[in-house]
Write an enzyme that holds these catalytic residues in place. Structure first.
Site, PDB file in Angstrom:
ATOM      1  N   ASP A  90      -2.260  -0.103   8.990  1.00 54.64           N
ATOM      2  CA  ASP A  90      -1.730   1.488   8.783  1.00 54.64           C
ATOM      3  C   ASP A  90      -2.600   2.117  10.212  1.00 54.64           C
ATOM      4  O   ASP A  90      -3.715   1.768  10.479  1.00 54.64           O
ATOM      5  CB  ASP A  90      -2.022   2.146   7.609  1.00 54.64           C
ATOM      6  CG  ASP A  90      -1.275   3.506   7.522  1.00 54.64           C
ATOM      7  OD1 ASP A  90      -0.640   3.938   8.480  1.00 54.64           O
ATOM      8  OD2 ASP A  90      -1.147   4.098   6.324  1.00 54.64           O
ATOM      9  N   ASP A 117       1.874   8.841  12.360  1.00 54.63           N
ATOM     10  CA  ASP A 117       2.909   9.761  11.957  1.00 54.63           C
ATOM     11  C   ASP A 117       2.043  10.698  11.174  1.00 54.63           C
ATOM     12  O   ASP A 117       0.878  10.759  10.951  1.00 54.63           O
ATOM     13  CB  ASP A 117       3.594   9.013  10.998  1.00 54.63           C
ATOM     14  CG  ASP A 117       3.038   8.486   9.928  1.00 54.63           C
ATOM     15  OD1 ASP A 117       2.026   7.811  10.047  1.00 54.63           O
ATOM     16  OD2 ASP A 117       3.602   8.342   8.615  1.00 54.63           O
ATOM     17  N   ALA A 133       4.250  10.218   2.861  1.00 53.00           N
ATOM     18  CA  ALA A 133       3.918  11.084   2.127  1.00 53.00           C
ATOM     19  C   ALA A 133       4.353  11.549   0.956  1.00 53.00           C
ATOM     20  O   ALA A 133       4.814  12.575   0.394  1.00 53.00           O
ATOM     21  CB  ALA A 133       4.354  12.542   3.172  1.00 53.00           C
ATOM     22  N   CYS A 136      -2.039  -8.815 -22.259  1.00 51.75           N
ATOM     23  CA  CYS A 136      -1.663  -9.273 -21.010  1.00 51.75           C
ATOM     24  C   CYS A 136      -1.735 -11.005 -20.770  1.00 51.75           C
ATOM     25  O   CYS A 136      -2.673 -11.411 -21.974  1.00 51.75           O
ATOM     26  CB  CYS A 136      -2.320  -8.614 -20.046  1.00 51.75           C
ATOM     27  SG  CYS A 136      -2.113  -9.551 -18.252  1.00 51.75           S
ATOM     28  N   CYS A 155      -2.365 -12.686 -18.447  1.00 52.54           N
ATOM     29  CA  CYS A 155      -3.234 -13.342 -17.062  1.00 52.54           C
ATOM     30  C   CYS A 155      -4.554 -14.031 -17.616  1.00 52.54           C
ATOM     31  O   CYS A 155      -4.839 -13.876 -18.583  1.00 52.54           O
ATOM     32  CB  CYS A 155      -3.482 -12.166 -16.043  1.00 52.54           C
ATOM     33  SG  CYS A 155      -4.912 -11.079 -16.461  1.00 52.54           S
ATOM     34  N   CYS A 169      -7.671 -11.807 -18.931  1.00 47.52           N
ATOM     35  CA  CYS A 169      -7.258 -11.492 -20.106  1.00 47.52           C
ATOM     36  C   CYS A 169      -7.441 -12.352 -21.350  1.00 47.52           C
ATOM     37  O   CYS A 169      -7.588 -12.290 -22.455  1.00 47.52           O
ATOM     38  CB  CYS A 169      -5.899 -10.523 -20.225  1.00 47.52           C
ATOM     39  SG  CYS A 169      -6.008  -9.036 -19.276  1.00 47.52           S
TER      40      CYS A 169
HETATM   41  N1  GUN Z   1      -0.183   5.980   3.619  1.00 47.91           N
HETATM   42  C1  GUN Z   1       0.277   6.702   2.421  1.00 47.91           C
HETATM   43  N2  GUN Z   1       1.292   7.675   2.935  1.00 47.91           N
HETATM   44  C2  GUN Z   1       1.296   7.518   4.230  1.00 47.91           C
HETATM   45  C3  GUN Z   1       2.031   8.052   5.344  1.00 47.91           C
HETATM   46  O1  GUN Z   1       3.049   8.985   5.030  1.00 47.91           O
HETATM   47  N3  GUN Z   1       2.054   7.391   6.695  1.00 47.91           N
HETATM   48  C4  GUN Z   1       1.024   6.555   6.879  1.00 47.91           C
HETATM   49  N4  GUN Z   1       0.750   6.087   8.060  1.00 47.91           N
HETATM   50  N5  GUN Z   1       0.404   6.037   5.897  1.00 47.91           N
HETATM   51  C5  GUN Z   1       0.531   6.366   4.583  1.00 47.91           C
HETATM   52 ZN    ZN Z   2      -4.595  -9.365 -17.685  1.00 48.64          ZN
END
Ligand code: GUN
Ligand code: ZN
Length: 482
Positions: free
Chosen positions: A90, A125, A193, A276, A278, A281
């Site tokens: 990201d 963005d 978002a 659970c 796993c 657990c």
């Molecule tokens: N991580 C959580 N929401 C967003 C987003 O709208 N854009 C980006 N680039 N990373 C995110």
């Molecule tokens: Zn578990």
């Protein structure tokens, strides 16, 4: 093309597919756990060992890291993280949404993501807050779109770029953004978002914005839901056509002592049992985890197991055609999820266009099942039937004199000729004793048949129990009781 997506099975608008990035391929739906190189609670290698094919990390953190920046540039991300699967990075956008600014430009972050050999790059963005007014949202969307265009121009059509869809809380702006991102040729489109919506349990708004974005994104686009990490909402969002999720939730929840399940989270402090299967657990008691110095790591491992298992369950449901049943089950875990689910069923006509024709089964699970895609599609299909001139729809299946054709009745679908008795959905649907909602919905099927065949006279044979509903829903048709 550096990024390609292929759908192999589908159910509702959900898909099981293959995402190819360069020479690597991963199965979808998939969860990309978020890796913070500074907090190695669970290592990428361990995560790989749990069957995870892709992870996401933050290029901004790497670019600002004294410890890792140079090493990442020199050796590449896969070596630094010791992970041979797909690594998505990201940009600084999330930091942008939290801190209001970042010290990096769009081209700088993308060049850095390229230089550290990330498999999927995200431009800078702007994740517009759902609280922003329309003017602000429009202005920020315009900047996001300029940056996406700049990214494509600078790095070329084969660069493994993601094209985030923004537009805040406004469905028409989400539609516009989806179209613009598609026109720029992005095959990989995160919906952005939405984290504040999920944090505030605003699942109706989530359904609204995701459905809006999906209306204009091509079906060939792989759709990622940014920041979605709680397993209770994967089924709902997969049903809308989201293919990838990423989240730090497994680690953030662990930090707060929260134990995830598919129907919500528990505080570890309140658990006397660990419900659970796993490894964590089954080899620890709740008390042992609470008092362990490894508490946070054990919880993170459990949370990851639950999350990954839910993805597997969803993939199986898509192959089987039972995703609606899973969505129904999961969305009863929280009233706001139920509200989101109800809104989604009201979108059935849009989903019906992409839903598959035949499924393993249809289980009636209450009122919400009445407006499922299978019901809407069946009732649309009634216009294509060729009923006789004088038709009886017999609720009890019994014949009566004076009709040239007998249709049977199966709620919530409606009338059917006996030849369709074994075909989907009539033959594969399991319903409990008839209730008012399903009979009412089935009557809408009778009305659809009558409206589309004015040349046929349709009479309904039913018991007194259903007479008033029949008269309300199918006025204009004759009704025989007894
Ligand atoms: N991580 C959580 N929401 C967003 C987003 O709208 N854009 C980006 N680039 N990373 C995110
Ligand atoms: Zn578990």
């Amino acid at each position: 093309m550096a990024i390609a997506f292929e759908s192999l099975y589908s159910d509702i608008a959900g898909r099981c597919g293959k995402l190819t990035v360069g020479r690597k391929t991963i199965k979808t739906p998939a969860l990309l756990p978020v890796i913070n190189p500074h907090l190695n609670l669970v290592t990428p290698k361990e995560i790989r060992g749990m069957g995870v094919e892709a992870i996401i990390t933050n290029a901004y953190i790497f670019s600002q890291s004294k410890q890792y920046r140079e090493q990442a540039l020199l050796e590449g991300l896969h070596k630094v993280l010791d992970f041979d699967g797909v690594i998505m990075t990201d940009s600084g956008s999330f930091q942008l949404s939290v801190y209001g600014q970042v010290s990096v430009s769009n081209i700088e972050t993308l060049s850095f993501q390229r230089d550290i050999q990330s498999d999927i790059w995200v431009p800078l963005d702007i994740p517009t807050s759902p609280a922003s007014d329309r003017k602000t949202t429009e202005r920020e969307l315009a900047i996001t779109m300029e940056r996406l265009a700049e990214a494509r121009e600078t790095f070329g059509p084969d660069a493994p770029l993601a094209g985030p869809v923004q537009g805040g809380i406004f469905p028409d702006l989400r539609e516009e953004a989806g179209k613009a991102v598609a026109d720029l040729g992005f095959p990989f489109c995160p919906v952005g978002a939405v984290v504040p919506l999920m944090e505030q349990y605003r699942y109706r708004d989530l359904v609204t914005v995701v459905m809006a974005a999906k209306r204009t994104l091509p079906r060939s686009a792989c759709v990622h839901l940014f920041g979605a990490g709680h397993p209770s909402m994967f089924a709902l969002t997969t049903a809308m056509g989201c293919d990838l999720f990423d989240s730090a939730a497994y680690a953030l929840y662990a930090k707060e002592g929260r134990y995830m399940t598919t129907h919500g989270s528990y505080k570890l402090a309140e658990l006397t049992e660990l419900p659970c299967a796993c490894g964590v657990c089954r080899t620890h008691s709740a008390e042992e985890i609470r008092s362990s110095p490894q508490r946070e790591r054990l919880l993170a491992l459990h949370n990851l197991h639950v999350t990954i298992a839910e993805i597997a369950r969803i993939r199986q449901a898509i192959v089987d055609g039972t995703l609606w049943e899973l969505v129904d089950e999961r969305c009863r875990g929280h009233p706001q999820l139920l509200a989101g689910y109800r809104l989604l069923t009201s979108e059935a006509p849009a989903l019906d266009r992409v839903d598959r024709v035949s499924k393993r089964r249809f289980f009636y699970r209450g009122d919400e099942s009445c407006t499922r895609t299978e019901v809407i599609r069946y009732q649309e299909m009634l216009a294509r039937f060729r009923p006789g001139e004088n038709v009886l729809v017999a609720f009890d299946g019994g014949a009566r004199e004076g009709f040239d054709e007998i249709y049977l009745f199966k709620p919530p679908f409606g009338p059917f000729p006996k030849e369709l008795k074994e075909t989907f959905p009539i033959g594969q649907s399991e319903i409990p004793e008839w209730d008012e909602a399903m009979v009412r919905q089935g009557c809408r099927g009778i009305r659809a048949l009558a409206d589309s065949h004015p040349e046929s006279t349709i009479t309904i044979g039913c018991s007194r129990r259903w007479e008033s509903i029949v008269r309300q829903e199918v006025s204009g048709c004759g009704v025989l009781t007894e």
